[in-house]
Scaffold this motif. Structure first.
Motif, PDB file in Angstrom:
ATOM      1  N   ALA A  15      48.432  21.379 -33.876  1.00  8.91           N
ATOM      2  CA  ALA A  15      48.836  20.120 -33.245  1.00  8.91           C
ATOM      3  C   ALA A  15      48.126  18.932 -33.885  1.00  8.91           C
ATOM      4  O   ALA A  15      48.737  17.882 -34.133  1.00  8.91           O
ATOM      5  CB  ALA A  15      48.545  20.169 -31.750  1.00  8.91           C
ATOM      6  N   ILE A  16      46.847  19.085 -34.177  1.00  4.14           N
ATOM      7  CA  ILE A  16      46.088  18.006 -34.814  1.00  4.14           C
ATOM      8  C   ILE A  16      46.625  17.749 -36.224  1.00  4.14           C
ATOM      9  O   ILE A  16      46.802  16.590 -36.627  1.00  4.14           O
ATOM     10  CB  ILE A  16      44.581  18.335 -34.842  1.00  4.14           C
ATOM     11  CG1 ILE A  16      44.022  18.289 -33.414  1.00  4.14           C
ATOM     12  CG2 ILE A  16      43.828  17.375 -35.754  1.00  4.14           C
ATOM     13  CD1 ILE A  16      42.614  18.806 -33.288  1.00  4.14           C
ATOM     14  N   ALA A  19      50.049  16.041 -35.950  1.00  3.85           N
ATOM     15  CA  ALA A  19      49.866  14.659 -35.497  1.00  3.85           C
ATOM     16  C   ALA A  19      49.325  13.792 -36.629  1.00  3.85           C
ATOM     17  O   ALA A  19      49.751  12.640 -36.797  1.00  3.85           O
ATOM     18  CB  ALA A  19      48.932  14.625 -34.290  1.00  3.85           C
ATOM     19  N   TRP A  20      48.386  14.311 -37.385  1.00  6.84           N
ATOM     20  CA  TRP A  20      47.806  13.568 -38.515  1.00  6.84           C
ATOM     21  C   TRP A  20      48.895  13.190 -39.519  1.00  6.84           C
ATOM     22  O   TRP A  20      48.975  12.051 -39.977  1.00  6.84           O
ATOM     23  CB  TRP A  20      46.728  14.411 -39.181  1.00  6.84           C
ATOM     24  CG  TRP A  20      45.903  13.649 -40.168  1.00  6.84           C
ATOM     25  CD1 TRP A  20      46.243  13.318 -41.444  1.00  6.84           C
ATOM     26  CD2 TRP A  20      44.616  13.091 -39.942  1.00  6.84           C
ATOM     27  NE1 TRP A  20      45.240  12.606 -42.040  1.00  6.84           N
ATOM     28  CE2 TRP A  20      44.217  12.450 -41.135  1.00  6.84           C
ATOM     29  CE3 TRP A  20      43.752  13.093 -38.864  1.00  6.84           C
ATOM     30  CZ2 TRP A  20      43.004  11.815 -41.257  1.00  6.84           C
ATOM     31  CZ3 TRP A  20      42.536  12.449 -39.004  1.00  6.84           C
ATOM     32  CH2 TRP A  20      42.179  11.815 -40.179  1.00  6.84           C
ATOM     33  N   LEU A  22      52.173  13.011 -39.014  1.00  9.24           N
ATOM     34  CA  LEU A  22      53.115  12.066 -38.421  1.00  9.24           C
ATOM     35  C   LEU A  22      52.549  10.650 -38.375  1.00  9.24           C
ATOM     36  O   LEU A  22      53.257   9.680 -38.657  1.00  9.24           O
ATOM     37  CB  LEU A  22      53.506  12.515 -37.011  1.00  9.24           C
ATOM     38  CG  LEU A  22      54.428  13.726 -36.936  1.00  9.24           C
ATOM     39  CD1 LEU A  22      54.646  14.142 -35.490  1.00  9.24           C
ATOM     40  CD2 LEU A  22      55.757  13.427 -37.609  1.00  9.24           C
ATOM     41  N   VAL A  23      51.286  10.523 -38.045  1.00  9.14           N
ATOM     42  CA  VAL A  23      50.661   9.198 -38.009  1.00  9.14           C
ATOM     43  C   VAL A  23      50.621   8.597 -39.409  1.00  9.14           C
ATOM     44  O   VAL A  23      50.887   7.401 -39.589  1.00  9.14           O
ATOM     45  CB  VAL A  23      49.249   9.276 -37.385  1.00  9.14           C
ATOM     46  CG1 VAL A  23      48.481   7.994 -37.614  1.00  9.14           C
ATOM     47  CG2 VAL A  23      49.346   9.582 -35.902  1.00  9.14           C
TER      48      VAL A  23
END
Length: 60
Positions: A15-16, A19-20, A22-23
């Motif tokens: 998940a991290i 998310a990284w 995508l950001v």
């Protein structure tokens, strides 16, 4: 450590990582959009300045 704990840790790490990524993509897209908007604003200003200069020289 049981099997559920390992899967939980792997899910958190995944998940991290997702998310990284995508950001990073969204930040890059946002920077691109801001650059395009700034270029458009500057282009409009330059267009009107050039138009004013040529209109002034045509009157003379």
């Amino acid at each position: 450590m049981n099997k559920g704990t390992v899967w939980t840790i792997l899910a958190v790490v995944a998940a991290i990582a997702i998310a990284w990524i995508l950001v990073e993509l969204l930040a890059g897209l946002l920077v691109f959009i801001v650059k395009v908007l700034l270029v458009a604003v500057v282009a409009v200003i330059v267009y009107f300045v050039i138009r004013a200069v040529f209109a002034r020289s045509a009157r003379e």
